[in-house]
Design a protein around this motif. Structure first.
Motif, PDB file in Angstrom:
ATOM      1  N   GLY A   1      40.965  53.795  38.646  1.00  0.00           N
ATOM      2  CA  GLY A   1      42.304  53.599  39.889  1.00  0.00           C
ATOM      3  C   GLY A   1      41.014  52.158  39.975  1.00  0.00           C
ATOM      4  N   THR A   2      40.323  52.010  39.493  1.00  0.00           N
ATOM      5  CA  THR A   2      39.371  49.975  39.135  1.00  0.00           C
ATOM      6  C   THR A   2      40.409  48.708  39.172  1.00  0.00           C
ATOM      7  N   THR A   3      41.631  49.340  38.256  1.00  0.00           N
ATOM      8  CA  THR A   3      41.888  47.516  37.690  1.00  0.00           C
ATOM      9  C   THR A   3      43.020  48.293  38.687  1.00  0.00           C
ATOM     10  N   GLU A   4      43.436  48.477  38.867  1.00  0.00           N
ATOM     11  CA  GLU A   4      44.649  48.631  40.262  1.00  0.00           C
ATOM     12  C   GLU A   4      43.534  48.255  41.048  1.00  0.00           C
ATOM     13  N   LYS A   5      42.925  48.735  41.903  1.00  0.00           N
ATOM     14  CA  LYS A   5      42.269  48.192  43.057  1.00  0.00           C
ATOM     15  C   LYS A   5      42.013  46.620  42.967  1.00  0.00           C
ATOM     16  N   ILE A   6      42.054  46.192  42.224  1.00  0.00           N
ATOM     17  CA  ILE A   6      41.017  44.905  41.209  1.00  0.00           C
ATOM     18  C   ILE A   6      42.715  44.148  41.457  1.00  0.00           C
ATOM     19  N   GLN A   7      43.919  44.572  40.919  1.00  0.00           N
ATOM     20  CA  GLN A   7      45.153  44.073  41.164  1.00  0.00           C
ATOM     21  C   GLN A   7      45.482  43.390  42.218  1.00  0.00           C
ATOM     22  N   GLU A   8      45.052  44.525  42.963  1.00  0.00           N
ATOM     23  CA  GLU A   8      45.040  44.747  44.727  1.00  0.00           C
ATOM     24  C   GLU A   8      44.951  43.260  45.603  1.00  0.00           C
ATOM     25  N   LEU A   9      43.666  43.337  44.650  1.00  0.00           N
ATOM     26  CA  LEU A   9      42.154  42.762  45.734  1.00  0.00           C
ATOM     27  C   LEU A   9      43.382  40.998  45.058  1.00  0.00           C
ATOM     28  N   ILE A  10      43.611  41.389  43.927  1.00  0.00           N
ATOM     29  CA  ILE A  10      44.015  39.483  43.030  1.00  0.00           C
ATOM     30  C   ILE A  10      44.938  39.507  43.869  1.00  0.00           C
ATOM     31  N   PHE A  11      46.246  39.874  44.238  1.00  0.00           N
ATOM     32  CA  PHE A  11      47.190  40.311  45.059  1.00  0.00           C
ATOM     33  C   PHE A  11      46.834  39.639  46.282  1.00  0.00           C
ATOM     34  N   SER A  12      46.179  40.382  46.796  1.00  0.00           N
ATOM     35  CA  SER A  12      45.193  39.913  48.411  1.00  0.00           C
ATOM     36  C   SER A  12      45.545  38.533  49.266  1.00  0.00           C
ATOM     37  N   LYS A  13      44.459  38.211  47.725  1.00  0.00           N
ATOM     38  CA  LYS A  13      43.935  36.781  47.713  1.00  0.00           C
ATOM     39  C   LYS A  13      45.485  35.384  47.818  1.00  0.00           C
ATOM     40  N   ARG A  14      45.705  35.929  46.518  1.00  0.00           N
ATOM     41  CA  ARG A  14      46.612  34.803  45.854  1.00  0.00           C
ATOM     42  C   ARG A  14      47.873  35.781  45.246  1.00  0.00           C
ATOM     43  N   PRO A  15      48.586  35.710  46.500  1.00  0.00           N
ATOM     44  CA  PRO A  15      50.548  36.704  46.348  1.00  0.00           C
ATOM     45  C   PRO A  15      51.333  35.602  45.451  1.00  0.00           C
ATOM     46  N   GLU A  16      51.112  34.490  45.458  1.00  0.00           N
ATOM     47  CA  GLU A  16      51.559  33.902  44.854  1.00  0.00           C
ATOM     48  C   GLU A  16      52.287  34.120  42.721  1.00  0.00           C
ATOM     49  N   LEU A  17      51.176  34.992  43.017  1.00  0.00           N
ATOM     50  CA  LEU A  17      50.334  35.256  41.433  1.00  0.00           C
ATOM     51  C   LEU A  17      50.953  36.480  41.049  1.00  0.00           C
ATOM     52  N   LYS A  18      51.938  37.229  41.751  1.00  0.00           N
ATOM     53  CA  LYS A  18      51.866  38.775  42.130  1.00  0.00           C
ATOM     54  C   LYS A  18      53.431  38.066  40.683  1.00  0.00           C
ATOM     55  N   GLY A  19      53.811  38.403  39.399  1.00  0.00           N
ATOM     56  CA  GLY A  19      54.481  38.898  38.310  1.00  0.00           C
ATOM     57  C   GLY A  19      54.498  38.316  37.675  1.00  0.00           C
ATOM     58  N   LYS A  20      53.323  37.311  37.784  1.00  0.00           N
ATOM     59  CA  LYS A  20      52.963  36.354  37.302  1.00  0.00           C
ATOM     60  C   LYS A  20      51.718  36.806  36.010  1.00  0.00           C
ATOM     61  N   ILE A  21      50.763  37.317  36.522  1.00  0.00           N
ATOM     62  CA  ILE A  21      49.777  37.899  35.522  1.00  0.00           C
ATOM     63  C   ILE A  21      49.479  38.592  35.056  1.00  0.00           C
ATOM     64  N   TYR A  22      48.949  38.558  34.048  1.00  0.00           N
ATOM     65  CA  TYR A  22      48.714  40.233  33.283  1.00  0.00           C
ATOM     66  C   TYR A  22      46.938  40.444  33.314  1.00  0.00           C
ATOM     67  N   LEU A  23      47.264  41.989  33.549  1.00  0.00           N
ATOM     68  CA  LEU A  23      45.876  42.959  33.745  1.00  0.00           C
ATOM     69  C   LEU A  23      45.729  43.673  32.759  1.00  0.00           C
ATOM     70  N   ALA A  24      43.905  44.169  32.454  1.00  0.00           N
ATOM     71  CA  ALA A  24      44.724  45.350  31.167  1.00  0.00           C
ATOM     72  C   ALA A  24      42.581  45.659  31.305  1.00  0.00           C
ATOM     73  N   TYR A  25      42.901  46.996  31.366  1.00  0.00           N
ATOM     74  CA  TYR A  25      41.751  47.997  31.270  1.00  0.00           C
ATOM     75  C   TYR A  25      41.195  48.073  29.854  1.00  0.00           C
ATOM     76  N   CYS A  26      39.765  47.797  28.855  1.00  0.00           N
ATOM     77  CA  CYS A  26      39.997  47.650  27.726  1.00  0.00           C
ATOM     78  C   CYS A  26      38.070  48.492  27.784  1.00  0.00           C
ATOM     79  N   PRO A  27      37.403  49.085  27.897  1.00  0.00           N
ATOM     80  CA  PRO A  27      36.284  50.236  27.632  1.00  0.00           C
ATOM     81  C   PRO A  27      36.270  49.035  25.922  1.00  0.00           C
TER      82      PRO A  27
END
Ligand code: SAJ
Length: 401
Positions: free
Chosen positions: A125-151
């Motif tokens: 669930g960390t990647t989803e949490k980080i997505q929320e963190l990013i969009f809470s501070k930079r809402p204008e990036l919604k739908g415009k960036i890519y986010l992935a987890y790769c151990p």
């Protein structure tokens, strides 16, 4: 996008630095970001601050060629990688505050179209949490960036080779993110790139190390049963493994290192009711270390009763596994420290380490000559089938059978 993206790697430790150097060796511009000024300065001189075979030459080359630069601050880039630690807090609760801090550090420099990849071992669930963190501070990036987890899944001591050749599980928060991350890893990974979602990729890393922990726990449990039953566990495992579908691992003094003894707790803390075997394995492997220490104390006491003086115990090996110099989270070291604390007379031997701040180290030969009891705690190649000169032996790792 240009086929050679610019990269920012946040965290220049055991995984971040080799990964940054490998990417840079493909002619890609990488900015390594670390909060420690001394780490940044060391790398910018073309030097390294960690021990890992072949890394020094690679870092020296990519820094000299100008492909790798280190800095304490982030810059604009096409791809951001996060490889910072995820330690514990409280009762084995994973602490993702470094991943959050790394995200905050890159946040002001992220542009539309950027790809952000988390490599740090993380709870589900960390990647989803980080997505929320990013969009809470930079809402204008919604739908415009890519986010992935790769151990990462590399073995310390063979990192450069494994980074390039091991398969990877890549999970985006959506399909476009997965595709974009696969495109990026193709620049430097020769292993297969397996597509999944972010939660499965997060769990995959935890499960790999938990699986190994559970298997080692089975071997350690067997060793304690066999000790009571008067059966040679090594012979037993060898025989059982002749079965075409059985593959029992090797017992030892417990499980060390910073991965296998840690990652299972990330599952247990989130799914306490369901993780019965995973928790039991952790407890068995930790118990094996205590059991080994108790076994040695008993031997020493028996010696004293018989001979009227304290036994000298040669403790062979301190590292967390064979043929390395890494003492972090080492069960062998824990056994030795406990014996020293309890006042036993210890001759500690670790051929891979020159000196220790906390205890005197002995040469193998000298320790065996001086000892009454020789205890093998790590099966380093230097100890295999060594002459123990008729001394009483306690062999936890099958060194001299
Ligand atoms: N051990 C045994 N018996 C065995 C095998 C290992 O007692 O039969 C002990 C070792 O002595 C050591 C511990 O287990 O104390 C762990 O050693 P390891 O060699 O199994 O693993 P690590 O910690 O060096 O690296 C692991 C690897 N994970 C797996 O093999 C599933 C590596 O691929 C991961 O990338 C790494 O953890 C990590 O960073 O997570």
């Amino acid at each position: 996008m240009d086929s050679k993206p610019s990269v920012v790697m946040v965290g220049l430790g055991y995984i971040g630095l080799p990964t940054a150097a490998l990417i840079a060796s493909k002619g890609i511009n990488v900015t390594g970001v670390d909060i420690h000024q001394n780490v940044v300065d060391t790398i910018n001189k073309g030097e390294i601050h960690i021990v890992e075979p072949d890394l020094d030459g690679l870092v020296h080359y990519v820094v000299k060629e100008g492909f790798l630069k280190a800095s304490t601050t982030s810059i604009e880039a096409d791809v951001y990688l996060i490889a910072v630690p995820t330690p514990f807090k409280g009762e084995f609760e994973p602490d993702i505050s470094y991943v959050e801090a790394a995200t905050n550090a890159i946040l002001p420099t992220i542009n539309d179209g950027a790809l952000i990849i988390i490599e740090s071992t993380s709870p589900v669930g960390t990647t989803e949490k980080i997505q929320e963190l990013i969009f809470s501070k930079r809402p204008e990036l919604k739908g415009k960036i890519y986010l992935a987890y790769c151990p990462e899944r590399v073995l310390p001591g063979n990192v450069i080779h494994e980074l390039e050749h091991n398969d990877r599980a890549i999970g985006g928060i959506n399909e476009a993110s997965t595709e974009k991350a696969v495109w990026f890893y193709k620049h430097f990974v020769k292993g297969e790139l397996h597509k999944t979602n972010s939660k499965t990729a997060e769990m995959c890393k935890l499960v790999e190390n938990s699986s190994r922990d559970v298997q080692i726990a089975f071997a350690n449990e067997l060793s304690m049963i066999c000790d009571k039953a008067g059966i040679n566990v090594w012979e037993l495992i060898k025989l059982a493994n002749k079965h075409p579908r059985v593959n029992i691992l090797q017992p030892g003094t417990g499980v060390g290192g910073h991965c296998i003894a840690v990652d299972p707790w990330f599952i247990v803390s989130k799914f306490p009711d369901e993780s019965k075997i995973i928790r039991a394995a952790r407890e068995i492997n930790n118990y094996k270390t205590e059991w080994a220490a108790e076994k040695l104390k008993n031997k020493a006491l028996q010696f004293k009763i018989k001979n009227g003086r304290d036994a000298k115990i040669a403790c062979m090996g301190l590292a967390f596994k064979p043929n390395i110099d890494d003492l972090r989270e080492s069960p062998a070291l824990r056994v030795v420290e406990e014996l020293i604390t309890d006042g036993f007379d210890i001759l500690a031997v670790e051929p891979n380490v020159a000196s220790s701040k906390t205890m005197q180290l002995y040469l193998t030969e000298d320790a065996i000559n001086e000892a009454d009891i020789v205890a093998f705690l790590v099966s380093h190649r230097e100890f295999k089938n060594i002459d123990i000169k008729g001394k009483e032996v306690v062999d936890f790792v099958n060194c001299i059978s």
